[in-house]
Scaffold this motif. Structure first.
Motif, PDB file in Angstrom:
ATOM      1  N   ALA A 136       0.871  -1.180   0.000  1.00 41.28           N
ATOM      2  CA  ALA A 136       0.000   0.000   0.000  1.00 41.28           C
ATOM      3  C   ALA A 136       0.904   1.225   0.000  1.00 41.28           C
ATOM      4  N   LYS A 137       1.266   1.630  -1.208  1.00 48.35           N
ATOM      5  CA  LYS A 137       2.151   2.779  -1.361  1.00 48.35           C
ATOM      6  C   LYS A 137       1.372   3.919  -1.997  1.00 48.35           C
ATOM      7  N   TYR A 138       1.339   5.027  -1.282  1.00 47.63           N
ATOM      8  CA  TYR A 138       0.505   6.151  -1.703  1.00 47.63           C
ATOM      9  C   TYR A 138       1.274   7.151  -2.559  1.00 47.63           C
ATOM     10  N   PHE A 188      13.478  12.399  -0.881  1.00 48.58           N
ATOM     11  CA  PHE A 188      14.016  11.151  -1.439  1.00 48.58           C
ATOM     12  C   PHE A 188      14.388  11.331  -2.903  1.00 48.58           C
ATOM     13  N   ARG A 189      13.576  12.094  -3.614  1.00 49.38           N
ATOM     14  CA  ARG A 189      13.832  12.232  -5.055  1.00 49.38           C
ATOM     15  C   ARG A 189      15.102  13.022  -5.307  1.00 49.38           C
ATOM     16  N   GLU A 190      15.500  13.865  -4.363  1.00 46.85           N
ATOM     17  CA  GLU A 190      16.831  14.489  -4.448  1.00 46.85           C
ATOM     18  C   GLU A 190      17.895  13.424  -4.139  1.00 46.85           C
ATOM     19  N   HIS A 193      -0.464   5.135 -10.808  1.00 44.30           N
ATOM     20  CA  HIS A 193      -0.130   3.811 -10.255  1.00 44.30           C
ATOM     21  C   HIS A 193      -0.026   3.773  -8.743  1.00 44.30           C
ATOM     22  N   GLN A 194       0.474   4.848  -8.110  1.00 42.20           N
ATOM     23  CA  GLN A 194       0.501   4.833  -6.650  1.00 42.20           C
ATOM     24  C   GLN A 194      -0.900   5.185  -6.133  1.00 42.20           C
ATOM     25  N   MET A 195      -1.173   4.817  -4.873  1.00 43.47           N
ATOM     26  CA  MET A 195      -2.537   4.960  -4.342  1.00 43.47           C
ATOM     27  C   MET A 195      -2.923   6.399  -4.002  1.00 43.47           C
ATOM     28  N   VAL A 213       3.396  -0.659   4.287  1.00 41.02           N
ATOM     29  CA  VAL A 213       2.574   0.536   4.103  1.00 41.02           C
ATOM     30  C   VAL A 213       3.534   1.717   4.039  1.00 41.02           C
ATOM     31  N   LYS A 214       3.276   2.624   3.121  1.00 40.27           N
ATOM     32  CA  LYS A 214       4.178   3.752   2.909  1.00 40.27           C
ATOM     33  C   LYS A 214       3.415   4.951   2.400  1.00 40.27           C
ATOM     34  N   PRO A 215       3.620   6.175   2.935  1.00 36.16           N
ATOM     35  CA  PRO A 215       4.415   6.530   4.107  1.00 36.16           C
ATOM     36  C   PRO A 215       3.816   5.967   5.399  1.00 36.16           C
ATOM     37  N   VAL A 269       9.132   7.791   5.775  1.00 38.85           N
ATOM     38  CA  VAL A 269       9.781   8.266   4.546  1.00 38.85           C
ATOM     39  C   VAL A 269      10.580   9.561   4.713  1.00 38.85           C
ATOM     40  N   SER A 270      11.222   9.933   3.607  1.00 37.77           N
ATOM     41  CA  SER A 270      12.155  11.065   3.601  1.00 37.77           C
ATOM     42  C   SER A 270      11.539  12.359   4.116  1.00 37.77           C
ATOM     43  N   GLY A 271      10.305  12.670   3.713  1.00 37.86           N
ATOM     44  CA  GLY A 271       9.683  13.924   4.142  1.00 37.86           C
ATOM     45  C   GLY A 271       9.398  13.932   5.641  1.00 37.86           C
ATOM     46  N   THR A 283      13.631   3.303   8.286  1.00 30.12           N
ATOM     47  CA  THR A 283      13.749   4.691   8.719  1.00 30.12           C
ATOM     48  C   THR A 283      15.177   5.219   8.598  1.00 30.12           C
ATOM     49  N   TYR A 284      15.267   6.479   8.166  1.00 24.76           N
ATOM     50  CA  TYR A 284      16.566   7.166   8.108  1.00 24.76           C
ATOM     51  C   TYR A 284      17.068   7.481   9.518  1.00 24.76           C
ATOM     52  N   PHE A 285      16.223   7.300  10.520  1.00 26.36           N
ATOM     53  CA  PHE A 285      16.611   7.494  11.924  1.00 26.36           C
ATOM     54  C   PHE A 285      17.212   6.220  12.523  1.00 26.36           C
TER      55      PHE A 285
HETATM   56  C1  PBG Z   1      10.971   4.283  -5.686  1.00 24.70           C
HETATM   57  C2  PBG Z   1      10.799   4.718  -4.286  1.00 24.70           C
HETATM   58  C3  PBG Z   1      10.417   5.965  -3.758  1.00 24.70           C
HETATM   59  C4  PBG Z   1      10.575   5.876  -2.376  1.00 24.70           C
HETATM   60  C5  PBG Z   1      10.988   4.583  -2.097  1.00 24.70           C
HETATM   61  N1  PBG Z   1      11.108   3.874  -3.282  1.00 24.70           N
HETATM   62  C6  PBG Z   1      10.020   7.209  -4.436  1.00 24.70           C
HETATM   63  C7  PBG Z   1       8.776   7.313  -5.198  1.00 24.70           C
HETATM   64  O1  PBG Z   1       7.946   6.408  -5.240  1.00 24.70           O
HETATM   65  O2  PBG Z   1       8.618   8.352  -5.819  1.00 24.70           O
HETATM   66  C8  PBG Z   1      10.351   6.992  -1.386  1.00 24.70           C
HETATM   67  C9  PBG Z   1      11.106   6.860  -0.084  1.00 24.70           C
HETATM   68  C10 PBG Z   1      11.173   8.084   0.744  1.00 24.70           C
HETATM   69  O3  PBG Z   1      10.550   9.134   0.461  1.00 24.70           O
HETATM   70  O4  PBG Z   1      11.898   8.039   1.751  1.00 24.70           O
HETATM   71  N2  PBG Z   1       9.877   4.217  -6.466  1.00 24.70           N
END
Ligand code: PBG
Length: 325
Positions: free
Chosen positions: A195-197, A205-207, A221-223, A248-250, A274-276, A313-315
């Motif tokens: 379940a990835k939104y 993350f994209r940086e 494609h993402q939810m 599940v993400k985020p 996630v990164s944010g 987690t980045y933590f």
């Molecule tokens: C790849 C992917 C992403 C993240 C994990 N795998 C980015 C996206 O779907 O755009 C995000 C991870 C994060 O924000 O920490 N598709």
């Protein structure tokens, strides 16, 4: 029993007592640390929007891996930043790609550390999308499955312990499972980003992964964030198709989804902090607006309390240092 006989404050009298009756306990063993592997040599480049996170070239990994292992963290999740990008993301499934090299080196350095690989095209395509692009700019689901299976298989060949498809194409778990099994990798588990939104929390993350789409977005494609019943259908299908761990993400804006998934399926359940979510805490702490350590632990505890067995987690390193005392 009512007040004054009943006084819930009694069990909050001191730290030792509070700890004895704590309902949720964090453990280092449930933390997974993401790593960004950059092509080239001698690279240790800070990710500006994620203080404490670096892009590392393969030669820089041994030190990092030893540190992660010494802290007791059991697993890493790898993302690759390849030298060469093209429309079909061919570096993703090349046997000497950055991730394939990183897997071998990590398994040589520290054989018991579990290496999980993110399986997606967006870091490897020149357009930054998660697969092959249709004429209308959307991602071609069925054509993309082939590439994802090639990528997962090349990670398995290089020796990864688990693969983690994050693309959100329909049917990819079953497709990858079949390809892995046919090639003799039926023992490699799949941790599905089930379940990835389509979340704005992936910005930093994209940086870090250099994977921003050059046009459009990932919403076909993402939810969609309002949906939770749909998340259960996504998880159901992935479980049916052979997922071993569902994610599940985020995490923070989707704690209800973590809870619903855990209750419904009872599967090993992961959450991606996630990164944010990381960047917000780092930024507020850098301004002196919050207590970083306390907020970090509160967030990780909340994710576990919601039902997560594993948290990416980045933590992870900071939390492990605290948990190790
Ligand atoms: C790849 C992917 C992403 C993240 C994990 N795998 C980015 C996206 O779907 O755009 C995000 C991870 C994060 O924000 O920490 N598709």
């Amino acid at each position: 029993m009512r007040f004054p006989i009943s006084r819930l404050r009694r069990l909050r009298n001191n730290a030792v007592l509070r700890d004895m009756v704590a309902e949720t306990r964090l453990s280092i063993k449930e933390l997974i640390y993401p790593l960004f592997v950059h092509y080239g040599q001698g690279i240790r480049r800070p990710v500006e929007s994620m203080p404490g996170v670096f892009q590392l070239s393969v030669d820089q990994l041994p030190g990092e891996i030893k540190e992660i292992d010494a802290l007791g963290i059991p697993a890493v999740l790898l993302f690759g930043i390849p030298e060469h990008k093209d429309s079909r993301g061919s570096s993703a499934y090349s046997d000497d790609g950055v991730i394939q090299q990183a897997i071998k080196l990590i398994k040589d350095t520290c054989p018991h550390l579990q290496v999980i690989t993110d399986v997606c095209m967006c870091e490897y395509t020149d357009h930054g999308h998660c697969g092959i692009i249709n004429a209308d700019g959307t991602v071609d689901n069925d054509a993309t499955l082939e590439l994802l299976a090639l990528e997962a298989l090349s990670h398995a060949k290089a020796g990864c312990d688990l693969v983690a498809p994050s693309d959100m194409m329909d049917g990819r778990i079953g497709f990858i499972r079949e390809r892995l099994d046919e090639a003799g990798y039926s023992h490699v588990p799949i941790m599905s980003y089930a379940a990835k939104y389509a979340s704005a929390f992936y910005g930093p993350f994209r940086e870090a992964a250099d994977s921003a789409p050059q046009f459009g977005d990932r919403r076909t494609h993402q939810m969609d964030p309002p949906n939770v019943r749909e998340a259960l259908r996504e998880v159901y299908l992935d479980v049916e198709e052979g997922a071993d761990i569902v994610m599940v993400k985020p995490a923070l804006a989707y704690l209800d989804v973590i809870r619903a998934v855990k209750e419904r399926f009872g599967m090993p359940t992961a959450a991606y902090n996630v990164s944010g979510e990381y960047a917000m805490i780092k930024a507020a702490a850098a301004n002196g607006w919050i207590d970083e350590e306390r907020v970090m632990m509160e967030v990780l505890t909340a994710i576990k309390r919601a039902g997560a067995d594993l948290t990416i987690t980045y933590f992870a390193k900071d939390a492990a240092r605290l948990l190790n005392g």
